[in-house]
Motif scaffolding. Structure first.
Motif, PDB file in Angstrom:
ATOM      1  N   ALA A  42       0.828  -1.207   0.000  1.00  0.00           N
ATOM      2  CA  ALA A  42       0.000   0.000   0.000  1.00  0.00           C
ATOM      3  C   ALA A  42       0.863   1.259   0.000  1.00  0.00           C
ATOM      4  N   ILE A  43       1.948   1.245   0.761  1.00  0.00           N
ATOM      5  CA  ILE A  43       2.834   2.412   0.823  1.00  0.00           C
ATOM      6  C   ILE A  43       3.556   2.595  -0.510  1.00  0.00           C
ATOM      7  N   ALA A  44       3.962   1.492  -1.123  1.00  0.00           N
ATOM      8  CA  ALA A  44       4.598   1.574  -2.452  1.00  0.00           C
ATOM      9  C   ALA A  44       3.632   2.156  -3.476  1.00  0.00           C
ATOM     10  N   GLU A  45       2.373   1.721  -3.426  1.00  0.00           N
ATOM     11  CA  GLU A  45       1.366   2.234  -4.360  1.00  0.00           C
ATOM     12  C   GLU A  45       1.086   3.719  -4.120  1.00  0.00           C
ATOM     13  N   PHE A  46       1.170   4.131  -2.866  1.00  0.00           N
ATOM     14  CA  PHE A  46       0.945   5.545  -2.546  1.00  0.00           C
ATOM     15  C   PHE A  46       1.883   6.435  -3.363  1.00  0.00           C
ATOM     16  N   PHE A  47       3.125   6.002  -3.527  1.00  0.00           N
ATOM     17  CA  PHE A  47       4.120   6.833  -4.210  1.00  0.00           C
ATOM     18  C   PHE A  47       4.093   6.693  -5.732  1.00  0.00           C
ATOM     19  N   LYS A  79      13.775  15.521  -1.404  1.00  0.00           N
ATOM     20  CA  LYS A  79      14.689  15.453  -2.558  1.00  0.00           C
ATOM     21  C   LYS A  79      14.316  14.273  -3.462  1.00  0.00           C
ATOM     22  N   LYS A  80      14.017  13.130  -2.857  1.00  0.00           N
ATOM     23  CA  LYS A  80      13.606  11.947  -3.631  1.00  0.00           C
ATOM     24  C   LYS A  80      12.308  12.215  -4.399  1.00  0.00           C
ATOM     25  N   LEU A  81      11.367  12.883  -3.743  1.00  0.00           N
ATOM     26  CA  LEU A  81      10.083  13.164  -4.404  1.00  0.00           C
ATOM     27  C   LEU A  81      10.266  14.107  -5.584  1.00  0.00           C
ATOM     28  N   VAL A  82      11.144  15.096  -5.433  1.00  0.00           N
ATOM     29  CA  VAL A  82      11.402  16.030  -6.541  1.00  0.00           C
ATOM     30  C   VAL A  82      12.080  15.301  -7.692  1.00  0.00           C
ATOM     31  N   ILE A 139       6.493  -3.074  13.544  1.00  0.00           N
ATOM     32  CA  ILE A 139       7.777  -3.362  12.884  1.00  0.00           C
ATOM     33  C   ILE A 139       8.851  -3.198  13.962  1.00  0.00           C
ATOM     34  N   HIS A 140       9.439  -4.295  14.387  1.00  0.00           N
ATOM     35  CA  HIS A 140      10.285  -4.265  15.587  1.00  0.00           C
ATOM     36  C   HIS A 140      11.762  -3.991  15.313  1.00  0.00           C
ATOM     37  N   ASP A 141      12.136  -3.865  14.035  1.00  0.00           N
ATOM     38  CA  ASP A 141      13.567  -3.679  13.763  1.00  0.00           C
ATOM     39  C   ASP A 141      13.876  -2.356  13.058  1.00  0.00           C
ATOM     40  N   LYS A 142      12.866  -1.490  12.898  1.00  0.00           N
ATOM     41  CA  LYS A 142      13.122  -0.224  12.201  1.00  0.00           C
ATOM     42  C   LYS A 142      12.326   0.914  12.838  1.00  0.00           C
ATOM     43  N   GLU A 143      12.866   2.127  12.723  1.00  0.00           N
ATOM     44  CA  GLU A 143      12.189   3.327  13.223  1.00  0.00           C
ATOM     45  C   GLU A 143      11.684   4.127  12.017  1.00  0.00           C
ATOM     46  N   LEU A 144      10.645   3.592  11.389  1.00  0.00           N
ATOM     47  CA  LEU A 144      10.180   4.145  10.114  1.00  0.00           C
ATOM     48  C   LEU A 144       9.506   5.503  10.258  1.00  0.00           C
ATOM     49  N   TRP A 145       9.169   5.912  11.477  1.00  0.00           N
ATOM     50  CA  TRP A 145       8.590   7.243  11.695  1.00  0.00           C
ATOM     51  C   TRP A 145       9.654   8.327  11.564  1.00  0.00           C
ATOM     52  N   ARG A 146      10.916   7.921  11.599  1.00  0.00           N
ATOM     53  CA  ARG A 146      12.005   8.865  11.297  1.00  0.00           C
ATOM     54  C   ARG A 146      12.080   8.995   9.780  1.00  0.00           C
ATOM     55  N   PHE A 147      12.060  10.215   9.291  1.00  0.00           N
ATOM     56  CA  PHE A 147      11.920  10.432   7.847  1.00  0.00           C
ATOM     57  C   PHE A 147      13.078   9.835   7.050  1.00  0.00           C
ATOM     58  N   ASP A 148      14.297   9.887   7.610  1.00  0.00           N
ATOM     59  CA  ASP A 148      15.430   9.333   6.867  1.00  0.00           C
ATOM     60  C   ASP A 148      15.327   7.810   6.790  1.00  0.00           C
ATOM     61  N   ALA A 149      14.896   7.159   7.895  1.00  0.00           N
ATOM     62  CA  ALA A 149      14.732   5.706   7.872  1.00  0.00           C
ATOM     63  C   ALA A 149      13.616   5.306   6.912  1.00  0.00           C
ATOM     64  N   PHE A 150      12.538   6.072   6.887  1.00  0.00           N
ATOM     65  CA  PHE A 150      11.446   5.804   5.946  1.00  0.00           C
ATOM     66  C   PHE A 150      11.940   5.930   4.507  1.00  0.00           C
ATOM     67  N   THR A 151      12.679   6.988   4.236  1.00  0.00           N
ATOM     68  CA  THR A 151      13.187   7.234   2.876  1.00  0.00           C
ATOM     69  C   THR A 151      14.067   6.083   2.414  1.00  0.00           C
ATOM     70  N   ASN A 152      14.964   5.631   3.287  1.00  0.00           N
ATOM     71  CA  ASN A 152      15.845   4.509   2.942  1.00  0.00           C
ATOM     72  C   ASN A 152      15.052   3.239   2.661  1.00  0.00           C
ATOM     73  N   PHE A 168      11.745   2.899   1.727  1.00  0.00           N
ATOM     74  CA  PHE A 168      10.725   2.899   0.679  1.00  0.00           C
ATOM     75  C   PHE A 168      11.126   3.629  -0.601  1.00  0.00           C
ATOM     76  N   LEU A 169      12.045   4.566  -0.513  1.00  0.00           N
ATOM     77  CA  LEU A 169      12.391   5.370  -1.690  1.00  0.00           C
ATOM     78  C   LEU A 169      13.840   5.189  -2.117  1.00  0.00           C
ATOM     79  N   GLY A 170      14.578   4.368  -1.401  1.00  0.00           N
ATOM     80  CA  GLY A 170      15.981   4.159  -1.726  1.00  0.00           C
ATOM     81  C   GLY A 170      16.846   5.187  -1.059  1.00  0.00           C
ATOM     82  N   GLY A 171      17.988   4.753  -0.511  1.00  0.00           N
ATOM     83  CA  GLY A 171      18.839   5.656   0.277  1.00  0.00           C
ATOM     84  C   GLY A 171      19.456   6.750  -0.563  1.00  0.00           C
TER      85      GLY A 171
END
Length: 363
Positions: free
Chosen positions: A13-18, A126-129, A345-358, A360-363
């Motif tokens: 769902a998150i992949a489809e969002f983008f 930056k990734k979105l642009v 999700i017990h192994d990631k802090e996806l609410w941090r924008f940089d961790a989310f970007t890495n 779902f959008l590639g580092g």
């Protein structure tokens, strides 16, 4: 019958969002991730300390109503400020707010632009642009924040951006003129003598509907001037809208400046909220209700902490997803109202924008 939310379903769902270009709205959570001094609690403490003297009897009574409402916990800071009706007191609060935020903004300006300090959402934007299609090279981004941390990050990441102002020392408000700074005239590609064409570069259109540290009213015009952020001349009014009912009176007076914001919201079917708590009813207004609730547009909220306002929106908007912190740890949890459980999700802090970007959008 609700079904269980799995990691595969959530990630899909998150992949489809983008796959759509979202309208991005970021709040004070993006600045507080850098420094809690940018948050409402810090501003509240500052105003409490400063507004202890120099008030008329009427002003003192209004301010005491604010303080009392906060002390008993019946209001949050934004709604408590509705008790302020006096225009002079409102102007004083605007000045105190601006000087407080400006000091902290100034402390981070150079370090963000030089790269020694990161504004948390910079790499995500930056990734979105970079992913903008050739046919639509503008990413609409909005914020109620007064600070310029995002702008410093755009400079660092070499992201062209416009704020609706154009010109030199005093920049005047005109989106049509501002747009020319991200356009160039190039020769056509045909073999015969080709016509010249206007080419736009990928860029951010930054909407600041509550004003900014660098926006002012000068000779009955809205202008932008970076040199006045810390040293505003006497007699010049700041074009900043603080919490409280005075905010709405000013907003309606300045609705022409909000027309671009309203139009941008109306033109999108996908919405990304970063560090935004949904407390600001002026920004997440009926247009958003129509989009997310009635039209069931896609929305993704990435923020540190959930709250009752966010969860109320989640319950009414079936295509709205939330990524936030677990209640008892810094790891992540994901929610959508179509599913009966939170996904942890017990192994990631996806609410941090940089961790989310890495992730779902590639580092």
């Amino acid at each position: 019958m609700h079904v269980e939310l799995t990691k595969d379903v959530a990630y899909q769902a998150i992949a489809e969002f983008f796959t759509d270009k979202p309208f991005v709205l970021f709040g004070t959570g993006t600045s507080c991730a850098l420094d809690l001094s940018f948050g409402m609690p810090a501003l509240e403490r500052h105003l409490r300390a400063e507004l202890t003297h120099g008030l008329t009897k009427s002003q003192a009574q209004q301010w005491q109503q604010v303080v009392s409402a906060l002390d008993v916990g019946s209001h949050d800071f934004e709604s408590a400020m509705d008790f302020i009706k006096d225009e002079d007191l409102t102007n004083r609060i605007v000045e105190l707010t601006a000087s407080f935020v400006a000091q902290h903004d100034n402390a981070y300006a150079h370090s963000i632009m030089s790269g020694s300090c990161d504004w948390p959402a910079g790499s995500l934007l930056k990734k979105l642009v970079e992913a903008l299609p050739q046919a639509d090279k503008q990413l609409h981004v909005a914020t109620p924040n007064y600070d310029l941390l995002a702008e410093y990050a755009f400079v660092r990441h070499k992201i062209p951006y416009i704020t609706g102002f154009h010109g030199g020392f005093l920049r005047r408000y005109d989106w049509g003129e501002a747009k020319k700074s991200v356009q160039s005239i190039q020769k056509g590609l045909g073999k015969t003598r080709p016509p010249l064409r206007i080419v736009e570069c990928k860029h951010i259109r930054l909407h600041k509907p509550h004003g900014s540290l660098n926006t002012f009213e000068w000779e009955a015009q809205l202008i932008e001037c970076n040199s006045w952020i810390l040293n505003k001349p006497d007699g010049i009014a700041r074009a900043m809208i603080t919490p409280g009912t005075a905010k709405y009176q000013r907003l309606h007076k300045d609705r022409a400046q909000l027309a671009e914001y309203d139009t941008a919201v109306g033109n999108h079917t996908s919405f990304l909220f970063l560090g935004f708590g949904f407390n600001d009813s002026q920004l997440v207004n009926n247009a958003f209700r129509q989009k997310l609730e009635q039209d069931q547009c896609r929305a993704l909220v990435i923020t540190r902490d959930s709250n009752p306002r966010i969860e109320e929106w989640l319950s009414k908007c079936p295509n709205m997803w939330l990524i936030c912190k677990q209640t008892d740890s810094d790891k992540s949890r994901i929610y959508n109202s179509k599913y009966e459980n939170w996904l942890h999700i017990h192994d990631k802090e996806l609410w941090r924008f940089d961790a989310f970007t890495n992730e779902f959008l590639g580092g």
